[in-house]
Design an enzyme around this catalytic site. Structure first.
Site, PDB file in Angstrom:
ATOM      1  N   SER A 150       0.829  -1.206   0.000  1.00 56.69           N
ATOM      2  CA  SER A 150       0.000   0.000   0.000  1.00 56.69           C
ATOM      3  C   SER A 150       0.859   1.250   0.000  1.00 56.69           C
ATOM      4  O   SER A 150       0.352   2.338  -0.216  1.00 56.69           O
ATOM      5  CB  SER A 150      -0.938  -0.004   1.205  1.00 56.69           C
ATOM      6  OG  SER A 150      -0.204  -0.198   2.391  1.00 56.69           O
TER       7      SER A 150
ATOM      8  N   HIS B  19      -2.073  -2.785  -6.459  1.00 57.47           N
ATOM      9  CA  HIS B  19      -2.636  -2.419  -5.158  1.00 57.47           C
ATOM     10  C   HIS B  19      -4.150  -2.601  -5.188  1.00 57.47           C
ATOM     11  O   HIS B  19      -4.866  -1.787  -5.768  1.00 57.47           O
ATOM     12  CB  HIS B  19      -2.240  -0.961  -4.833  1.00 57.47           C
ATOM     13  CG  HIS B  19      -2.666  -0.509  -3.484  1.00 57.47           C
ATOM     14  ND1 HIS B  19      -2.876   0.811  -3.166  1.00 57.47           N
ATOM     15  CD2 HIS B  19      -2.915  -1.209  -2.350  1.00 57.47           C
ATOM     16  CE1 HIS B  19      -3.244   0.897  -1.908  1.00 57.47           C
ATOM     17  NE2 HIS B  19      -3.280  -0.299  -1.392  1.00 57.47           N
TER      18      HIS B  19
ATOM     19  N   GLU C   6      -4.894  -0.229  -8.280  1.00 58.74           N
ATOM     20  CA  GLU C   6      -3.923   0.841  -8.539  1.00 58.74           C
ATOM     21  C   GLU C   6      -2.662   0.137  -9.051  1.00 58.74           C
ATOM     22  O   GLU C   6      -2.056  -0.653  -8.327  1.00 58.74           O
ATOM     23  CB  GLU C   6      -3.655   1.595  -7.218  1.00 58.74           C
ATOM     24  CG  GLU C   6      -2.924   2.895  -7.361  1.00 58.74           C
ATOM     25  CD  GLU C   6      -2.724   3.605  -6.013  1.00 58.74           C
ATOM     26  OE1 GLU C   6      -2.658   2.936  -4.955  1.00 58.74           O
ATOM     27  OE2 GLU C   6      -2.612   4.837  -6.036  1.00 58.74           O
TER      28      GLU C   6
ATOM     29  N   ASN D 220      -3.295   6.260  -1.257  1.00 58.56           N
ATOM     30  CA  ASN D 220      -3.000   6.581   0.137  1.00 58.56           C
ATOM     31  C   ASN D 220      -2.417   7.976   0.335  1.00 58.56           C
ATOM     32  O   ASN D 220      -2.428   8.496   1.443  1.00 58.56           O
ATOM     33  CB  ASN D 220      -2.102   5.508   0.736  1.00 58.56           C
ATOM     34  CG  ASN D 220      -2.936   4.286   1.077  1.00 58.56           C
ATOM     35  OD1 ASN D 220      -4.054   4.422   1.571  1.00 58.56           O
ATOM     36  ND2 ASN D 220      -2.426   3.104   0.789  1.00 58.56           N
TER      37      ASN D 220
END
Ligand code: CAA
Length: 296
Positions: A118, A139, A151, A189
């Protein structure tokens, strides 16, 4: 691509195995712990049952999915025939670097090595191998069987061919791949975690209570979960880890983790997985109950 190996059978790993197996790939699910593998197979079956009950899949598809997964605690056997390996092990740089070094020697020369990290740099992970062009980030989002996004993170040396192959596979899974470059937190993130951190700062400064903050974001912004509930769902230790990656990676104080987040993690209040975070969780009830720590 037929043979997929997923390394790590926790929440993300078993979700990834579930989705590939449901889409007729042969999946080897690898973990160092046999107990963790047994638990993962139980979780996959439970999540498939939810899909059967909703009419999203049939009993036959469920049985075929389970039949497509082989659990194995032996890394060498699990990866030797893999066309694609997806690592979903513990979010720890040292563990991932050591693992990718091993994968590079154990896997077929043309195998693609992907990480579900992540926030750890794909360029750094790729540097542990002699095939950086074939290393990429995939991801997935939690819960993997439900969330559409993958992702796709290109490391500094990831090739166009590897990226194209991963895009094609993502579409086979009925997921939506989005290409991003390798900078701290990638896109998901980099945006999500500062929002969660700001929600915790708002709570810490007494701007509003837990339910109030979450209600504002659920009803005002149509988020399915408020940021504090989402932090509990992701794990407060994971949120802190990612904030630290952003803070260290950019050297900018705007990414400093809230002291309340640090304290909760130090005290072992990690959210759903520890039974308490901003909310208190029990097996008996699914009702959201604010943690006594945050009741006025
Ligand atoms: N497996 C299979 N199906 C599942 C599932 C699972 N693990 N979890 C939920 N579902 C299904 C349910 O069966 C249900 O299906 P239908 O739509 O067909 O009815 C649907 O998902 C919704 O579930 P529920 O009715 O139980 O509950 P809900 O409506 O509250 O939705 C949720 C649950 C999907 C988790 C929703 O609350 C949500 O989208 N939350 C936000 C999730 C999110 O933001 N995830 C990203 C986290 S960040 C991350 O993963 C990356 C990182 O690096 C930190």
């Amino acid at each position: 691509m037929k043979n997929i190996t997923v390394i790590g059978s926790g929440t993300m790993g078993n979700g990834i195995a579930h989705v590939f197996a449901l889409n007729n790939f042969k999946v080897r699910l690898n973990d160092i712990s046999n107990a963790a593998l047994d638990k993962a197979m139980t979780v996959i079956e439970k999540n498939l049952d939810r899909q059967v009950q909703k009419g999203a899949i049939t009993e036959e598809q469920k049985a075929a999915c389970i039949g497509n997964i082989t659990a194995s605690d032996n890394l060498e056997t699990a990866v030797k025939d893999a066309d694609l390996v997806i690592e979903a092990a513990t979010e720890n740089s040292a563990i991932k670097l050591e693992l990718f070094g091993k994968l590079d020697t154990l896997c077929k020369p043309d195998a693609i090595l992907a990480s579900n990290t992540s926030s750890i740099s794909i360029t750094k992970i790729a540097s542990a191998t002699k095939r950086p062009g074939q290393v990429i980030g995939m991801h997935f989002m939690n819960p993997v069987p439900v969330m559409k996004l993958i992702e796709v993170i290109r490391g500094y040396a990831t090739s166009d061919e590897t990226t194209k192959t991963i895009f094609e596979i993502a579409k086979t899974l009925s997921k939506v791949p989005v290409e991003v470059n390798d900078y701290p937190g990638f896109v998901a993130n980099r945006i999500l975690m500062p929002m969660i951190n700001e929600a915790i700062i708002s709570l810490h400064e007494g701007v509003a209570g837990v339910e109030e903050i979450d209600t504002v974001m659920k009803l005002g912004m149509a988020h399915p979960m408020g940021p504090l509930q989402l932090a509990d769902f992701i794990g407060l230790d994971v949120c802190l880890f990612i904030m630290n990656v952003l803070y260290d990676g950019f050297g900018n104080s705007k990414y400093a983790p809230c002291p309340l987040l640090r304290n909760m993690v130090t005290a072992g209040y990690l959210g759903v997985k520890s039974g308490e975070g901003f909310y208190k969780y029990s097996k008996e009830s699914k009702d959201l109950v604010v943690s006594p720590m945050f009741l006025k």
